[in-house]
Design a protein around this motif. Structure first.
Motif: not given
Length: 417
Positions: A46-47, A50, A54, A103-104, A107, A109, A173
């Motif tokens: 994920v890190e 991400i 977005t 971003l958090a 996202p 993906f 997430v």
């Protein structure tokens, strides 16, 4: 410094500095230990992914957004946290902070980006396998925490990474990136009240109306699962043939957790005395400087919410391994047999406090440390508080930790030869 909690549950802290450079970090209490129900390595994956897009920006825009301002965007994953952080000129701090929240919270993906990044992460895993000093430590952690969530490898395995799907990433997430697991920190030469207002605006913008699951009890409290004084795992003494030029070795056992304050600080001091970064640490002096048996030897201590791990690691010529292990046993026995003199203890405390002060005289280090403090303790300790706690450690405290942590009946050993 100002700290607080937004209405959504996110904690924050801001500190004014005297630099033209600003630092911000979004720390999230979810790491490798939180992967139950997911494929191993997903937190780290994920890190990586991400940054690939977005709801508002593509991967290309994200990658170049802060670069064009002369800034940096980065991230890292641990067993207990994922952290996104940025460094920019102070006038661009608002843009960096907004990007971290974006971003958090949204996202996307993209499928094609996921497949590309799988190759990158698998290559990263293989590169660690080619570095015995890194690989042996990961293997040691897997073995000593067998059966516990802390046993998972941060990077995962090639097989587990290949199985991760876009739907799994989105679910991770949604379940883990919730406000009550988050801390946002800033260090910049900007008025603190102004920074606080900006953070609260960002939380309102990004978390109002978002349907996120409530925080569970384990999200906020992991204390007390494993006590360092009670060996609740199968000890091991293993030697594995790796056909390496050197012999690599890790010795260690459970140690105090983040929340065993006095024991934790005594262990930090003990490990610094025994095998800290300075050339005058005991094992550096004996194994390297005096005898030339090793290039480097280290006594490390990592703290988790429910336990800790203290290790001694080294790489040496195969012919010198037994001599190194005998010397380590001898030096540990000295620390266990009688308390240090007040003169030596005072000098050791000054050295540790100096190292900590020099390390923290950096905006990025301060920013990341503030986030760690908020997630772990719900507050940011001042330098004065930290100094006072270290000064309160006695010689008997250090000896007691040496006796408990490095009790031979509680130690495990792994050798690559």
């Amino acid at each position: 410094m100002i700290s607080g909690k937004a209405e959504c549950g996110l904690q924050y802290a801001v500190k004014r500095s005297g630099s033209a450079v600003g630092y911000c970090a979004l720390s999230i209490r979810c790491g490798t230990r939180d992967e139950e129900g997911f494929h191993n390595g997903i937190a780290h994956f994920v890190e990586h992914t991400i940054f690939k897009g977005t709801a508002r920006r593509s991967a290309a825009v994200i990658n170049g957004y802060l670069d064009r301002l002369g800034g940096e965007l980065n991230a890292f994953t641990t067993k207990e946290e994922i952290v996104f952080h940025a460094t920019v000129l102070k006038e661009d701090l608002g843009k960096a902070a907004a990007l971290l929240f974006e971003l958090a919270t949204c996202p996307t993906f993209p499928e094609h980006e996921i497949e590309v990044e799988k190759g990158v992460v698998i290559d990263e895993i293989q590169s660690y396998k080619d570095t015995p000093s890194e690989d042996i430590y990961d293997r040691f952690e897997e073995m000593i925490f067998k059966g516990h969530p802390l046993s998972g490898n941060i990077l995962g395995t090639p097989g587990s990474i290949k199985k991760i799907t876009r739907e799994e990433l989105l679910r991770f997430v949604k379940e883990k990136f919730v406000p009550c697991r988050m801390a946002f920190t800033i260090v910049a030469d900007i008025e603190e009240k102004r920074l606080e207002k900006e953070i609260l605006k960002l939380t309102d913008k990004h978390f109002n109306g978002i349907d996120s699951p409530p925080c569970s009890a384990d999200c906020n409290d992991r204390k007390g699962c494993w006590q360092y004084g009670v060996p609740q795992f199968e000890l091991f003494d293993k030697t594995l043939s790796k056909r390496n030029h050197q012999a690599n070795c890790v010795i260690g056992g459970l140690a105090p957790s983040l929340y065993q304050e006095r024991e934790r600080l005594a262990t930090v001091l003990l490990c610094n005395i025994l095998g800290g970064p300075a050339t005058n640490s005991i094992l550096n002096s004996v194994l390297r400087e005096k005898n030339g048996w090793v290039y480097g030897v280290e006594c490390g201590y990592i703290q988790f919410a429910d336990t800790g791990l203290a290790t001694i690691s080294l790489g040496c010529d195969k012919a010198n391994l037994d001599k190194c292990l005998a010397a380590i046993d001898k030096e540990i026995a000295k620390l266990q047999s009688e308390p240090m003199s007040e003169r030596k203890l005072k000098a050791a405390k000054k050295q540790l406090l100096g190292q900590l002060a020099i390390s923290s005289d950096n905006g990025e280090t301060q920013c990341l440390s503030m986030g760690k403090g908020l997630l772990a303790y719900g507050k940011v300790s001042s330098g004065k508080e930290n100094r006072s706690m270290v000064e309160g450690i006695t010689a008997e405290d250090v000896r007691e930790m040496a006796q408990k942590i490095f009790d031979r009946s509680r130690l495990s050993k792994l050798v690559y030869i």
